[in-house]
Write a protein that holds these residues in place. Sequence first.
Motif, PDB file in Angstrom:
ATOM      1  N   ASP A 108      10.178  12.678 -11.057  1.00  0.00           N
ATOM      2  CA  ASP A 108       8.989  11.967 -10.806  1.00  0.00           C
ATOM      3  C   ASP A 108       8.871  10.653 -11.414  1.00  0.00           C
ATOM      4  O   ASP A 108       8.313   9.754 -10.855  1.00  0.00           O
ATOM      5  CB  ASP A 108       7.617  12.884 -11.099  1.00  0.00           C
ATOM      6  N   LEU A 109       9.011  10.572 -12.846  1.00  0.00           N
ATOM      7  CA  LEU A 109       9.365   9.152 -13.616  1.00  0.00           C
ATOM      8  C   LEU A 109      10.227   8.558 -13.077  1.00  0.00           C
ATOM      9  O   LEU A 109       9.774   7.145 -12.850  1.00  0.00           O
ATOM     10  CB  LEU A 109       9.631   9.690 -14.960  1.00  0.00           C
ATOM     11  N   VAL A 110      11.382   8.880 -12.526  1.00  0.00           N
ATOM     12  CA  VAL A 110      12.430   7.944 -11.838  1.00  0.00           C
ATOM     13  C   VAL A 110      11.751   7.522 -10.577  1.00  0.00           C
ATOM     14  O   VAL A 110      11.987   5.986 -10.323  1.00  0.00           O
ATOM     15  CB  VAL A 110      13.583   8.822 -11.505  1.00  0.00           C
ATOM     16  N   ILE A 111      11.224   8.085  -9.653  1.00  0.00           N
ATOM     17  CA  ILE A 111      10.763   7.730  -8.512  1.00  0.00           C
ATOM     18  C   ILE A 111       9.439   6.688  -8.552  1.00  0.00           C
ATOM     19  O   ILE A 111       9.466   5.613  -8.164  1.00  0.00           O
ATOM     20  CB  ILE A 111       9.953   8.954  -7.525  1.00  0.00           C
ATOM     21  N   MET A 112       8.871   6.898 -10.047  1.00  0.00           N
ATOM     22  CA  MET A 112       7.556   6.031 -10.249  1.00  0.00           C
ATOM     23  C   MET A 112       8.401   4.720 -10.747  1.00  0.00           C
ATOM     24  O   MET A 112       7.800   3.515 -10.253  1.00  0.00           O
ATOM     25  CB  MET A 112       6.770   6.344 -11.218  1.00  0.00           C
TER      26      MET A 112
ATOM     27  N   THR B 195       1.315  18.457 -17.689  1.00  0.00           N
ATOM     28  CA  THR B 195       0.266  19.543 -18.506  1.00  0.00           C
ATOM     29  C   THR B 195       0.680  21.101 -18.300  1.00  0.00           C
ATOM     30  O   THR B 195       0.152  21.800 -19.213  1.00  0.00           O
ATOM     31  CB  THR B 195      -1.068  19.299 -17.660  1.00  0.00           C
ATOM     32  N   LEU B 196       1.559  21.193 -17.382  1.00  0.00           N
ATOM     33  CA  LEU B 196       2.224  22.522 -17.058  1.00  0.00           C
ATOM     34  C   LEU B 196       3.482  22.727 -17.964  1.00  0.00           C
ATOM     35  O   LEU B 196       4.257  23.865 -17.939  1.00  0.00           O
ATOM     36  CB  LEU B 196       2.386  22.798 -15.863  1.00  0.00           C
ATOM     37  N   ASN B 197       3.891  21.935 -18.683  1.00  0.00           N
ATOM     38  CA  ASN B 197       5.051  21.839 -19.591  1.00  0.00           C
ATOM     39  C   ASN B 197       6.376  22.160 -18.702  1.00  0.00           C
ATOM     40  O   ASN B 197       7.137  22.840 -18.899  1.00  0.00           O
ATOM     41  CB  ASN B 197       5.120  22.785 -20.794  1.00  0.00           C
ATOM     42  N   GLN B 198       6.412  21.351 -17.576  1.00  0.00           N
ATOM     43  CA  GLN B 198       7.406  21.312 -16.551  1.00  0.00           C
ATOM     44  C   GLN B 198       8.300  20.154 -16.734  1.00  0.00           C
ATOM     45  O   GLN B 198       7.604  19.274 -17.117  1.00  0.00           O
ATOM     46  CB  GLN B 198       7.065  22.014 -15.151  1.00  0.00           C
ATOM     47  N   ASN B 199       9.473  20.128 -16.205  1.00  0.00           N
ATOM     48  CA  ASN B 199      10.469  18.915 -16.414  1.00  0.00           C
ATOM     49  C   ASN B 199       9.820  17.942 -14.917  1.00  0.00           C
ATOM     50  O   ASN B 199       9.650  18.361 -13.910  1.00  0.00           O
ATOM     51  CB  ASN B 199      11.642  19.265 -15.789  1.00  0.00           C
ATOM     52  N   PHE B 200       9.312  16.718 -15.504  1.00  0.00           N
ATOM     53  CA  PHE B 200       8.836  15.677 -14.735  1.00  0.00           C
ATOM     54  C   PHE B 200       9.604  14.407 -14.619  1.00  0.00           C
ATOM     55  O   PHE B 200       9.416  13.226 -14.230  1.00  0.00           O
ATOM     56  CB  PHE B 200       7.463  15.487 -14.889  1.00  0.00           C
ATOM     57  N   GLY B 201      11.035  14.592 -14.950  1.00  0.00           N
ATOM     58  CA  GLY B 201      12.010  13.315 -15.025  1.00  0.00           C
ATOM     59  C   GLY B 201      12.149  12.757 -13.714  1.00  0.00           C
ATOM     60  O   GLY B 201      12.124  11.591 -13.574  1.00  0.00           O
TER      61      GLY B 201
ATOM     62  N   PHE C 150       0.776  -1.083   0.022  1.00  0.00           N
ATOM     63  CA  PHE C 150       0.170   0.128   0.017  1.00  0.00           C
ATOM     64  C   PHE C 150       0.831   1.260  -0.087  1.00  0.00           C
ATOM     65  O   PHE C 150       0.594   2.304  -0.704  1.00  0.00           O
ATOM     66  CB  PHE C 150      -0.818  -0.016   1.159  1.00  0.00           C
ATOM     67  N   VAL C 151       2.114   1.491   0.711  1.00  0.00           N
ATOM     68  CA  VAL C 151       2.907   2.468   0.716  1.00  0.00           C
ATOM     69  C   VAL C 151       3.396   2.443  -0.719  1.00  0.00           C
ATOM     70  O   VAL C 151       3.463   3.492  -1.214  1.00  0.00           O
ATOM     71  CB  VAL C 151       3.918   2.239   1.676  1.00  0.00           C
ATOM     72  N   VAL C 152       3.919   1.696  -1.260  1.00  0.00           N
ATOM     73  CA  VAL C 152       4.667   1.668  -2.546  1.00  0.00           C
ATOM     74  C   VAL C 152       3.523   2.236  -3.609  1.00  0.00           C
ATOM     75  O   VAL C 152       3.824   3.008  -4.614  1.00  0.00           O
ATOM     76  CB  VAL C 152       5.332   0.321  -3.072  1.00  0.00           C
ATOM     77  N   ALA C 153       2.213   1.588  -3.536  1.00  0.00           N
ATOM     78  CA  ALA C 153       1.233   2.162  -4.540  1.00  0.00           C
ATOM     79  C   ALA C 153       0.622   3.377  -4.161  1.00  0.00           C
ATOM     80  O   ALA C 153       0.604   4.310  -5.103  1.00  0.00           O
ATOM     81  CB  ALA C 153       0.202   0.975  -4.247  1.00  0.00           C
ATOM     82  N   GLY C 154       0.669   3.777  -2.860  1.00  0.00           N
ATOM     83  CA  GLY C 154       0.496   5.207  -2.616  1.00  0.00           C
ATOM     84  C   GLY C 154       1.416   6.191  -2.940  1.00  0.00           C
ATOM     85  O   GLY C 154       1.078   7.485  -3.829  1.00  0.00           O
ATOM     86  N   ILE C 155       2.757   5.886  -2.928  1.00  0.00           N
ATOM     87  CA  ILE C 155       3.837   6.649  -3.575  1.00  0.00           C
ATOM     88  C   ILE C 155       3.725   6.586  -4.884  1.00  0.00           C
ATOM     89  O   ILE C 155       3.968   7.931  -5.541  1.00  0.00           O
ATOM     90  CB  ILE C 155       5.385   6.264  -3.167  1.00  0.00           C
ATOM     91  N   PHE C 156       3.352   5.781  -5.639  1.00  0.00           N
ATOM     92  CA  PHE C 156       3.501   5.674  -7.068  1.00  0.00           C
ATOM     93  C   PHE C 156       2.426   6.657  -7.353  1.00  0.00           C
ATOM     94  O   PHE C 156       2.499   7.449  -8.450  1.00  0.00           O
ATOM     95  CB  PHE C 156       3.103   4.432  -7.777  1.00  0.00           C
ATOM     96  N   ILE C 157       0.945   6.592  -6.912  1.00  0.00           N
ATOM     97  CA  ILE C 157      -0.008   7.374  -7.368  1.00  0.00           C
ATOM     98  C   ILE C 157       0.241   8.749  -7.018  1.00  0.00           C
ATOM     99  O   ILE C 157      -0.083   9.930  -7.888  1.00  0.00           O
ATOM    100  CB  ILE C 157      -1.386   6.880  -6.499  1.00  0.00           C
ATOM    101  N   ILE C 158       0.861   9.358  -6.004  1.00  0.00           N
ATOM    102  CA  ILE C 158       1.073  10.477  -5.867  1.00  0.00           C
ATOM    103  C   ILE C 158       2.026  11.029  -6.668  1.00  0.00           C
ATOM    104  O   ILE C 158       1.867  12.112  -7.315  1.00  0.00           O
ATOM    105  CB  ILE C 158       1.778  10.647  -4.347  1.00  0.00           C
ATOM    106  N   PHE C 159       3.254  10.148  -6.967  1.00  0.00           N
ATOM    107  CA  PHE C 159       4.186  10.998  -8.011  1.00  0.00           C
ATOM    108  C   PHE C 159       3.419  10.600  -9.466  1.00  0.00           C
ATOM    109  O   PHE C 159       4.182  11.663 -10.295  1.00  0.00           O
ATOM    110  CB  PHE C 159       5.421  10.117  -7.941  1.00  0.00           C
ATOM    111  N   PHE C 160       2.894   9.893  -9.538  1.00  0.00           N
ATOM    112  CA  PHE C 160       2.057   9.936 -11.019  1.00  0.00           C
ATOM    113  C   PHE C 160       1.284  11.122 -11.272  1.00  0.00           C
ATOM    114  O   PHE C 160       1.086  11.845 -12.087  1.00  0.00           O
ATOM    115  CB  PHE C 160       1.084   8.648 -11.142  1.00  0.00           C
ATOM    116  N   THR C 161       0.515  11.576 -10.157  1.00  0.00           N
ATOM    117  CA  THR C 161      -0.253  12.833 -10.224  1.00  0.00           C
ATOM    118  C   THR C 161       0.619  14.100 -10.256  1.00  0.00           C
ATOM    119  O   THR C 161       0.275  14.928 -11.064  1.00  0.00           O
ATOM    120  CB  THR C 161      -1.254  12.880  -8.980  1.00  0.00           C
TER     121      THR C 161
ATOM    122  N   SER D 275       0.702  16.393 -13.498  1.00  0.00           N
ATOM    123  CA  SER D 275       0.350  17.924 -13.284  1.00  0.00           C
ATOM    124  C   SER D 275       1.521  18.931 -14.100  1.00  0.00           C
ATOM    125  O   SER D 275       1.359  19.641 -14.562  1.00  0.00           O
ATOM    126  CB  SER D 275       0.356  18.385 -11.689  1.00  0.00           C
ATOM    127  N   LYS D 276       2.807  18.414 -13.709  1.00  0.00           N
ATOM    128  CA  LYS D 276       4.031  18.858 -14.299  1.00  0.00           C
ATOM    129  C   LYS D 276       4.096  18.882 -15.976  1.00  0.00           C
ATOM    130  O   LYS D 276       4.367  19.812 -16.578  1.00  0.00           O
ATOM    131  CB  LYS D 276       5.275  18.394 -13.621  1.00  0.00           C
TER     132      LYS D 276
END
Length: 164
Positions: free
Chosen positions: A123-127, A115-121, A97-108, A112-113
Amino acid sequence: MQPEKEIKLRLRFYKTSPKSIDAIMASCEKLKPDVSPDFHIKTLDNHIWLSIGARRREKHSPNLHLELDKMEDGNTAINGLFGPDPVLWTLFMFLHFVVAGIFIIFFTIAYSKWTLNQNFGLDLVIMLLMIGLWIALYFIARMLRRKGIPQMHELEDLLDKILD
């Protein structure tokens, strides 16, 4: 049963016995004192829990839950489920559940980044790390189950003693 060849982490099996449910329960009660230091037998209604005794229990020791159902022909259907120690199972579920929660948070956050055209690299690494951790948890559980296979066979032999 061959748990070495099963993919599932919690192994199930089905047996039938010509004994009645009451006779099986009486056999359990009769066998409890004889196997007491090595095995623990707990009964309630139509359920039996078999586990390895406290002095032989390891973190990988399995439990066997049996559910007894009366069949129309007078036999008893036995539904068995091997599982890990409840504390270990709870720990693994919590970690999932912790791993899934962290994945969902960083996916969100990554979405968001994006859609705002920001660097999200990052976040992808953490996912990707969370996916790797989830796979590692699966293989750790498989390894612990493999270590518990000899004790699974012991519990199955105890079941055979109860049914004979």
